[in-house]
Design a protein around this motif. Structure first.
Motif: not given
Ligand code: AMP
Ligand code: GLY
Length: 423
Positions: A336-346, A362-370, A376-382
């Protein structure tokens, strides 16, 4: 064959998933990749623009082939550097990547070789640019010459807006040196079509056409983004138009680049507008489009790695490239907020996918298997299906099963394409 893929977005995830289907595909390394791509390739934190780091990695891991997808490493000469140490690459060298790296170069090429495009004037001095604007009808289109993270195009409805864009680009340097030269271009109208193609510098083989949705909100409102969704094929792109584009645009472009001593090998992206006076080039990209690739490659029935090797070796033939007759839709979930300011880490809840469904991260990181959002763009559902209507419905059904806090998506991806038949 062990393959190195440069980049770290949804497009690279789609390329990697497609490469993995090849019998000859061994290990895949991705620099830098992302938390989602890590499920399909070994990712290492080397930036796509760190050409020295990429070369060192390729040497150390003795990769057999490299696929360079993003614009900036291509324009910086990543392919030249890898080929120099003996790593064959899919992607244009620096001399050919200028087709995207300089809009002034590509405009002059089109004018020289009679390739249909918007009329334009080039300026490297703001006062003469503003003087020229006083003589223009509006809207006009102002384009920074160099790469500008996809933001270097302003459609100015009035003289004041145009003057502001010229000042921002040429004096305030909002895009750095990319804005030292600009084009002031005629405003064209008509449906837009993206056509990616494979070319080995002589033969050009178009892929299935697609339609991007660049604006942030429904109804094509709001700011421009990197792309909120795509569908393929694009219903405006009829077989007659395709034949005309091949004759008037695709072949002339590939031949023009060869005549200039800059043969283009790789994926050449034609951004077209179907104007009342026929198809015209809006832009060239020297690479796979994002998110066009996420709907084009799922429809590719032939072996992507074999095609890429043929492109590299100058032995591409049209029969190597076969697409299914179905359709595909990609719905981008953004923060939410993309392409301007947005929060991450969810945290992202990824459901199991069924046949015909894929999720490109597209925009995700992995930590403790999650997986956690990191962009901004997190993923594409195809989803692929027999018809566009079913592909759109299935992509939305998949998108609604994916959950993370602050997720937003457009609700009308594909709507214009579905209406096109009634126009
Ligand atoms: P680009 O960054 O070159 O992809 O341009 C962004 C968008 O600007 C394109 O997708 C078009 O919608 C629009 N655009 C670019 N050039 C023109 C033009 N000459 N006339 C009308 N729209 C244009
Ligand atoms: N979707 C347009 C691009 O990749 O530039």
């Amino acid at each position: 064959m062990d393959i190195l893929v440069i980049g770290g977005g949804g497009r690279e995830h789609a390329v990697i998933k497609s490469l993995k289907k090849s019998k000859r595909c061994g290990k895949i390394y991705c620099l830098p990749g992302n938390g989602g791509i890590a499920a399909d390739a070994e990712c290492f934190p080397v930036k796509a623009t760190d050409i020295g780091g990429i070369v060192a990695f390729a040497k150390e891991h003795r990769v057999d082939f490299a696929v360079v997808t993003p614009d900036d490493p291509l324009v910086l000469g990543c392919v030249d550097a890898l080929e120099e140490i003996g790593v064959p690459c899919f992607g244009p060298n620096r001399d050919a990547a200028i087709l995207e790296g300089s809009k002034v170069f590509s405009k002059n090429l089109m004018l020289k070789y009679g390739i249909p495009t918007a009329a334009a004037r080039e300026f490297d001095d703001p006062m003469s640019a503003i003087g020229y604007l006083k003589t223009c009808d509006f809207p006009v289109v102002i384009k920074a010459d160099g790469l500008a993270l996809g933001k270097g195009v302003v459609i100015a409805a009035t003289f004041e807006e145009a003057q502001c864009a010229v000042t921002d680009m040429m004096l305030s340097k909002v895009f750095g040196e990319s804005g030292s030269r600009i084009l002031i271009e005629e405003f064209l109208t008509g449906p837009e079509v993206s056509v990616l193609s494979f070319t080995d510098g002589k033969t050009v083989v178009p892929m299935v056409s697609s339609m991007d949705h660049k604006r942030a909100f429904d109804g094509d409102e709001g700011p421009n983004t990197g792309g909120m969704g795509t569908v393929a094929p694009n219903p405006y792109y009829t077989p007659e138009i395709a034949e005309r584009c091949m004759r008037e645009i695709f072949l002339p472009t590939v031949r023009a680049m060869a005549s200039e001593g800059r043969p283009f090998c790789g994926c050449l992206y034609f951004g077209l507008m179907l104007t009342p006076k026929g198809p015209k080039v809006i832009e060239y990209n020297c690479r796979f489009g994002d998110p066009e690739t996420q709907v084009v490659l799922p429809l590719l029935e032939s072996d992507l790695l074999e095609i890429m090797l043929a492109v590299r070796n100058g032995s591409l033939t049209p029969d190597m490239v076969r697409f299914s007759s179905g359709a595909c839709c990609c719905v981008v979930l953004a923060s939410k907020g993309y392409p301007k300011k947005y929060e991450t880490g969810f945290e992202i809840e990824i459901p199991r996918t069924e046949r015909g469904e894929q999720i490109f991260i597209a925009g995700a990181k992995r930590a403790d298997g999650k997986l956690y959002t990191s962009g901004g763009r997190v993923l594409g559902a195809v989803a692929t299906a027999d018809t566009l209507k079913n592909a759109v419905e299935n992509a939305y059904r998949l998108a609604r099963r994916i959950r993370f806090e602050n997720a937003v998506m457009r609700s009308d991806i594909g709507a214009r394409a579905l209406r096109a038949r009634d126009e």
